[in-house]
Design an enzyme around this catalytic site. Structure first.
Site, short mmCIF file in Angstrom:
data_model
loop_
_atom_site.label_atom_id
_atom_site.label_comp_id
_atom_site.label_asym_id
_atom_site.label_seq_id
_atom_site.Cartn_x
_atom_site.Cartn_y
_atom_site.Cartn_z
N ASP A 81 68.86 183.22 79.62
CA ASP A 81 67.56 182.31 80.08
C ASP A 81 68.11 181.06 81.06
O ASP A 81 69.32 180.93 81.48
CB ASP A 81 67.30 181.53 78.71
N TYR A 103 76.50 187.25 72.08
CA TYR A 103 76.10 185.96 72.48
C TYR A 103 76.68 184.99 71.40
O TYR A 103 76.82 185.17 70.20
CB TYR A 103 74.57 185.69 72.42
#
Length: 250
Positions: free
Chosen positions: A58, A117
């Site tokens: 992102d 992540y």
């Protein structure tokens, strides 16, 4: 007419995503990791280069070990030299950790089996805020219940439809398999470590957001109810500055 001989080069990248609009190229900006990398490679090789990334991080998110690959007809540069040359061209916020030649069938995105992540929540001293706030979520709460968070994180394990907590995008399937989800404290940080076969847009941040909302409510069934569609809420998304693509498994 035969196709020109080419090589497939694999890169491992580390980057500070604070000032970028994410990994993926966009029509309205050139300020993305992929765009800058492609521009640098095209300039270096004097040919148009298309880069494939393992994870579409992102805007504002970071990477410790992002993996990318590209094909080139340039046969003269030794694979390990791509790291050295690129690090002399790229901004200091984007570093090539390793470069190597791989088989032509390798695709950093589609060859990946799992991605990990991590998300960082800072619970330490406020004097560090001007620095830490750029790379983590600063929590106003200092007494997070790790036992509670670990218990609820287990509800994410296995195969689920994650459209309920992710931003809607076009996917062939919105079902993902979560292999592991660990929650632990490291010094002044709470670390959320998530490994899955794939992550949809905002999925990792959504998982952390749901856990923190469940803790705030002291609701042991919130994760399960959201995944089952019983509860339709989408908690406020945690900011992207605390998110890191940590590792890609092949």
């Amino acid at each position: 007419m035969s196709s020109p001989v080419c090589r497939n080069i694999k890169l491992m990248l580390s980057y500070d995503g604070s000032d970028y609009n994410g990994w993926q190229k966009q029509k309205n900006t050139r300020n993305t990791i992929q765009e800058i990398l492609e521009f640098s490679l095209s300039k270096m090789l004097n040919e148009k280069v298309s880069v494939i990334g393992a994870g579409r991080t992102d805007a504002g998110a970071h990477a410790v070990r992002q993996v990318a690959n590209f094909k080139t007809t340039n046969l003269s540069i030794p694979p390990e030299k791509f790291r050295v040359i690129l690090n002399g061209i790229l901004p200091e916020s984007i570093r090539v950790v390793n470069s190597e030649e791989v088989g032509l069938d390798f695709n950093s995105r589609y060859s990946a089996k799992f991605r990990k992540y991590i998300y960082l929540v800072f619970i330490g001293d406020e004097k560090y805020y001007p620095f830490i706030g750029k790379y983590s979520l600063i929590s106003k709460r200092k007494d997070h219940d790790l036992k509670f968070l670990r218990l609820l994180a287990k509800d994410f394990l296995g195969e689920h439809d994650f459209l309920c907590i992710s931003s809607k995008r076009e996917y062939k399937t919105t079902v993902r398999f979560v292999k592991s989800f660990r929650v632990f404290r490291f010094k002044d940080f709470i670390v959320f470590s998530m490994t899955a076969n794939g992550f949809m847009y905002n999925m990792a941040r959504g998982m952390v957001s749901v856990l923190l909302e469940a803790e705030r409510r002291n609701d042991k069934s919130l994760v399960r109810n959201i995944l089952l569609g019983i509860e339709k809420i989408k908690p406020t998304l945690v900011p992207s500055n605390g998110l890191y693509l940590h590792r890609v498994y092949y």
